[in-house]
Design a protein around this motif. Structure first.
Motif, short mmCIF file in Angstrom:
data_model
loop_
_atom_site.label_atom_id
_atom_site.label_comp_id
_atom_site.label_asym_id
_atom_site.label_seq_id
_atom_site.Cartn_x
_atom_site.Cartn_y
_atom_site.Cartn_z
N LYS A 383 0.85 -1.19 0.00
CA LYS A 383 0.00 0.00 0.00
C LYS A 383 0.89 1.24 0.00
CE LYS A 383 -3.60 2.34 2.70
NZ LYS A 383 -4.38 2.31 3.95
N ASN A 384 0.61 2.17 -0.91
CA ASN A 384 1.34 3.44 -0.98
C ASN A 384 2.85 3.22 -1.05
OD1 ASN A 384 -1.11 4.83 -0.80
ND2 ASN A 384 -0.99 4.91 1.44
N LYS A 385 3.27 2.29 -1.90
CA LYS A 385 4.69 1.96 -2.10
C LYS A 385 5.36 1.39 -0.85
CE LYS A 385 5.50 5.37 -5.75
NZ LYS A 385 6.37 6.50 -6.19
N LEU A 535 4.44 -1.70 13.34
CA LEU A 535 4.23 -2.13 11.96
C LEU A 535 3.11 -1.33 11.30
CD1 LEU A 535 4.57 -6.00 12.37
CD2 LEU A 535 6.22 -4.41 11.41
N ARG A 536 2.03 -1.10 12.05
CA ARG A 536 0.93 -0.29 11.50
C ARG A 536 1.42 1.11 11.16
NH1 ARG A 536 -1.90 -2.21 16.17
NH2 ARG A 536 -2.98 -4.17 15.72
N HIS A 537 2.27 1.65 12.06
CA HIS A 537 2.78 3.00 11.83
C HIS A 537 3.66 3.05 10.58
CE1 HIS A 537 4.34 6.99 12.73
NE2 HIS A 537 5.57 6.51 12.60
N LEU A 538 4.51 2.06 10.40
CA LEU A 538 5.37 2.02 9.22
C LEU A 538 4.56 1.91 7.93
CD1 LEU A 538 8.27 -0.25 10.50
CD2 LEU A 538 8.42 2.16 9.95
N LEU A 539 3.48 1.13 8.00
CA LEU A 539 2.65 0.95 6.80
C LEU A 539 1.93 2.23 6.40
CD1 LEU A 539 1.17 -2.60 7.43
CD2 LEU A 539 2.72 -1.91 5.62
N HIS A 540 1.76 3.16 7.35
CA HIS A 540 1.07 4.40 7.03
C HIS A 540 2.04 5.54 6.73
CE1 HIS A 540 -2.34 2.20 8.75
NE2 HIS A 540 -3.08 3.03 8.05
N LEU A 541 3.35 5.29 6.72
CA LEU A 541 4.32 6.34 6.40
C LEU A 541 4.16 6.80 4.95
CD1 LEU A 541 7.61 5.13 8.14
CD2 LEU A 541 6.23 7.12 8.71
#
Length: 541
Positions: A383-385, A535-541
């Protein structure tokens, strides 16, 4: 015993072969064996050194000489009639030196079984014919395995360079200064084990550069060390390991080589023998050529180590060698546990001190490099690169996050590796304090994380007032990228999670740089919910 995986791969499919790779196979004849009909370690060292030298010269394109050989641990012996297979290749070239990796396997022709005998890393430098330093061209790694070894070669170089400082720090420690020589009724005087032997260097002992062959010097050193060990135990000892061979200077045909050995200390089941080689011609003073420390055991008929007699060291210099042997044993045990620890089985927990810091840093980088290089990662979401990969093996669950950033690699590295600024963008870091700067690339931090409640992880101060503060001490080993990179640089984080005791887990994360895959390796403990939040935070970067 089964065939090594690399040989199976070569038979099953065509694989890339390093241009510096050299292979040597020798059948063990009676003239190569000792009294037990086993290949003498001295002969094996000669074969290993010649194979590694050929590999180094392939890369350098000019004559090379051995500068040092790292610690060698001999796992098995080799009998007469069996085949020794030696493989050597250059792992990395530095400015004027290069590291050559050596792997020795044994093959039984009748049972078609193969097993590992030892592994070693040798440092070679080019022969300076004009007196100036030769600049080596860099070695470009082509495969994942070569990239791993390329990075770890720099870590091993660190260990070589700081080894003397570690010894000095240990010997100035009060605990070592207070070590007293234990008096024993049947202690063997150290001078009884002393051996001195002189060898005349003849043309057959020289290499193709007319210098004394390094492998021959090591073989002579092993010979006198074995005699010294035999005098302590009145038996035939077995050489188990060798601390680093360090060549201080060259020797030529016509030199008289003086080899000296003495037992420095005897522990319960092993002894350390110090051995040095000095050279002279005519009336000139002795020149220090090489030195090493060899660890011997005496085994019974069942192969179990026997208890050894105590040693009574000589005054002054003997007592110094006695204490240094204790320090080297501590370093060996720390290194053996830290570096050989199987990360997939037991969480690593070692008290930090200056003497083992370099090995902890090496283990951090090594474990994460090996983990990142695995080829069975499974893509779970994208998601989002930002891509999330998982890897599950036995009790271990690993996560790998990859994302792309249109900024130079150096800038990404500085932002993500500066832990003091991590609280600004990572909600799982409430406070991060630098408590000790080990060197330019290794730091000790105290990290405070939000407490974990039933509702999940909360980063607000009010939510944590009633909870227990979680903190831990973290050793951060960061390694900058080799170049500044360009646009569309790929970065990432690797997290390593292992179930242990139901509640606590061990996580390590690593910044991956393009091609080099080097970054800060972190060692910490945290609850599973905190990891998932990260992990959730990294996925939303």
């Amino acid at each position: 015993m089964s065939r090594p995986q690399d040989e199976l791969a070569e038979e099953g499919e065509e694989v890339f072969r390093n241009l510096t790779e050299v292979k040597k196979s020798q059948i063990v004849m009676p003239c190569h064996a000792n009294h037990r009909q086993e290949l003498s370690v001295g002969q094996l060292l000669k074969w290993m050194d010649s194979t590694a030298c050929l590999s180094a010269e392939r890369h350098a394109g000019c004559p090379c000489v051995t500068a040092s050989v790292d610690d060698i641990h001999f796992e098995h012996t080799i009998g007469v009639g069996q085949v020794v297979n030696i493989k050597a290749k250059v792992n990395r070239a530095f400015n004027t030196s290069m590291e050559v990796g050596i792997v020795v396997n044994c093959e039984d022709l009748f049972s078609d079984s193969h097993w590992r005998v030892c592994q070693a890393f040798a440092t070679f430098v080019t022969q300076r014919t004009t007196g100036g330093k030769v600049q080596l061209r860099p070695l470009v790694p082509r495969t994942q395995e070569e990239q791993v070894e390329h990075s770890l070669a720099a870590e091993r170089r660190r260990m070589r360079l700081v080894h003397a400082d570690i010894m000095k720090d240990l010997l100035t420690n009060r605990a070592f200064q207070q070590v007293e020589v234990q008096e024993a009724e049947k202690a063997v005087p150290a001078e009884r084990t002393q051996v001195e032997s002189v060898e005349l260097v003849l043309p057959p002992h020289a290499n193709h550069q007319v210098n004394t062959f390094g492998g021959q010097i090591m073989a002579w050193m092993e010979n006198v060390a074995t005699i010294a060990a035999s005098r302590l135990c009145n038996a035939h000892p077995t050489l188990r390991s060798i601390d680093m061979f360090h060549f201080r200077g060259p020797s030529q045909v016509g030199d008289r080589l003086v080899l000296k050995a003495i037992v420095n200390n005897a522990f319960k089941n092993s002894m350390e023998v110090g051995v040095c080689a000095e050279a002279y011609q005519g009336e000139e003073p002795l020149r220090h050529i090489n030195s090493a420390f060899m660890i011997f055991e005496v085994c019974d008929r069942d192969g179990k180590p026997c208890t050894l007699p105590k040693i009574q060291p000589e005054p002054l210099e003997g007592r110094r060698r006695y204490q240094e042997a204790i320090a080297r044993k501590k370093i060996r045990l720390d290194r053996k546990y830290i570096i050989s620890c199987k990360q997939t089985e037991v969480p690593l927990s070692v008290p930090w001190d200056l003497s083992n810091q370099v090995y902890l840093s090496y283990n951090n980088v090594s474990a994460l490099k090996m983990l990142a290089a695995r080829n069975n990662w499974v893509l779970n979401s994208e998601k989002n690169k930002v891509s999330l990969y998982t890897l599950e093996q036995k009790q271990v669950l690993s996560f790998k996050i990859e994302f792309e950033a249109d900024v130079p690699a150096e800038r990404v590295f500085m932002v993500l590796s500066d832990l003091s600024k991590r609280v600004e963008w990572d909600p799982n870091y409430e406070r991060c304090e630098l408590i000790h700067r080990v060197d330019d690339d290794d730091f000790l931090y105290r990290v405070v994380t939000p407490s974990i409640c039933r509702g999940g992880v909360s980063s607000s101060p009010s939510a944590n007032q009633g909870g227990m503060v979680q903190d831990f001490i973290l050793l951060a080993s960061r390694r900058p990228p080799c170049d500044s990179g360009g646009l569309q640089q790929r970065g990432g984080a690797v997290c390593w999670l292992q179930h242990h005791g139901g509640l606590q887990h061990c996580i390590q994360d690593l910044l991956l740089q393009p091609g080099v895959s080097r970054g800060p390796a972190l060692h910490l403990h945290r609850h599973r919910r905190a990891l998932l939040q990260l992990l959730r935070h990294l996925l939303h970067l």
